[in-house]
Design a protein around this motif. Structure first.
Motif, PDB file in Angstrom:
ATOM      1  N   GLN A   9      39.413  41.080  61.473  1.00 29.90           N
ATOM      2  CA  GLN A   9      38.670  40.809  62.694  1.00 29.90           C
ATOM      3  C   GLN A   9      38.251  42.125  63.335  1.00 29.90           C
ATOM      4  OE1 GLN A   9      37.756  37.790  63.964  1.00 29.90           O
ATOM      5  NE2 GLN A   9      38.535  36.982  62.038  1.00 29.90           N
ATOM      6  N   PRO A  10      36.945  42.317  63.603  1.00 30.69           N
ATOM      7  CA  PRO A  10      36.525  43.535  64.292  1.00 30.69           C
ATOM      8  C   PRO A  10      37.277  43.674  65.612  1.00 30.69           C
ATOM      9  CG  PRO A  10      34.636  42.266  63.575  1.00 30.69           C
ATOM     10  CD  PRO A  10      35.849  41.407  63.356  1.00 30.69           C
ATOM     11  N   ASP A  16      37.939  53.370  73.595  1.00 31.09           N
ATOM     12  CA  ASP A  16      36.533  53.691  73.386  1.00 31.09           C
ATOM     13  C   ASP A  16      36.431  55.024  72.659  1.00 31.09           C
ATOM     14  OD1 ASP A  16      33.803  53.512  73.486  1.00 31.09           O
ATOM     15  OD2 ASP A  16      33.654  54.323  75.522  1.00 31.09           O
ATOM     16  N   LEU A  17      36.825  55.043  71.397  1.00 39.99           N
ATOM     17  CA  LEU A  17      36.763  56.263  70.602  1.00 39.99           C
ATOM     18  C   LEU A  17      35.433  56.326  69.865  1.00 39.99           C
ATOM     19  CD1 LEU A  17      40.342  56.151  69.051  1.00 39.99           C
ATOM     20  CD2 LEU A  17      39.581  57.495  71.009  1.00 39.99           C
ATOM     21  N   PRO A  18      34.753  57.451  69.921  1.00 38.18           N
ATOM     22  CA  PRO A  18      33.480  57.553  69.205  1.00 38.18           C
ATOM     23  C   PRO A  18      33.699  57.505  67.690  1.00 38.18           C
ATOM     24  CG  PRO A  18      34.128  59.680  70.080  1.00 38.18           C
ATOM     25  CD  PRO A  18      35.117  58.675  70.609  1.00 38.18           C
ATOM     26  N   ASP A  19      32.766  56.934  67.008  1.00 40.99           N
ATOM     27  CA  ASP A  19      32.793  56.871  65.540  1.00 40.99           C
ATOM     28  C   ASP A  19      34.040  56.186  64.985  1.00 40.99           C
ATOM     29  OD1 ASP A  19      30.367  58.279  65.483  1.00 40.99           O
ATOM     30  OD2 ASP A  19      31.435  60.183  65.601  1.00 40.99           O
ATOM     31  N   THR A  20      34.535  55.180  65.686  1.00 44.47           N
ATOM     32  CA  THR A  20      35.705  54.438  65.220  1.00 44.47           C
ATOM     33  C   THR A  20      35.259  53.108  64.622  1.00 44.47           C
ATOM     34  OG1 THR A  20      37.123  55.407  66.905  1.00 44.47           O
ATOM     35  CG2 THR A  20      37.875  53.359  65.907  1.00 44.47           C
ATOM     36  N   LEU A  21      35.748  52.816  63.443  1.00 45.62           N
ATOM     37  CA  LEU A  21      35.482  51.563  62.761  1.00 45.62           C
ATOM     38  C   LEU A  21      36.853  50.948  62.491  1.00 45.62           C
ATOM     39  CD1 LEU A  21      33.323  49.778  61.428  1.00 45.62           C
ATOM     40  CD2 LEU A  21      33.601  51.159  59.367  1.00 45.62           C
ATOM     41  N   ALA A  22      37.172  49.842  63.143  1.00 42.58           N
ATOM     42  CA  ALA A  22      38.517  49.283  63.023  1.00 42.58           C
ATOM     43  C   ALA A  22      38.478  47.763  63.004  1.00 42.58           C
ATOM     44  CB  ALA A  22      39.391  49.761  64.183  1.00 42.58           C
TER      45      ALA A  22
END
Length: 100
Positions: A9-10, A16-22
């Protein structure tokens, strides 16, 4: 096993971390979002014994069937289903899989 959209689940609850994909991992059997490391029947150990690093011995020893090193994280959900999150690498290819 649940479909891929149910298991991963996204998530944006990590800040709010930049360039984070989790993604938040859910149980592949019942989609429960409450996941713990280890196994429900382990009397000792827990988080620090749930992760195993298997070095690259150039053999097909990964639970995903890949050759080379891999990391295995033993998990279980609130309903008691146990499974593994496996991260494997060989010759520049990275794989992530859920084994139940």
């Amino acid at each position: 096993m649940q479909d891929h959209q149910t298991v991963l689940q996204p998530t944006t609850d990590l800040g709010d971390l930049p360039d984070t994909l989790a993604w938040r991992l859910q149980c592949p059997v019942c989609a429960a979002p409450e996941i713990e490391q280890g196994r429900p029947d382990e009397s000792a150990g827990g988080d620090h014994t749930a992760v195993t690093v298997h070095p690259d011995r150039d053999a097909y020893s990964s639970p995903l069937g890949t050759r080379g090193g891999h990391v295995e994280i033993r998990l279980w959900c609130a309903a008691g289903h146990d499974f593994q999150l496996v991260i494997a690498n060989h010759k520049g290819a990275e794989y992530v899989g859920i084994i139940h």
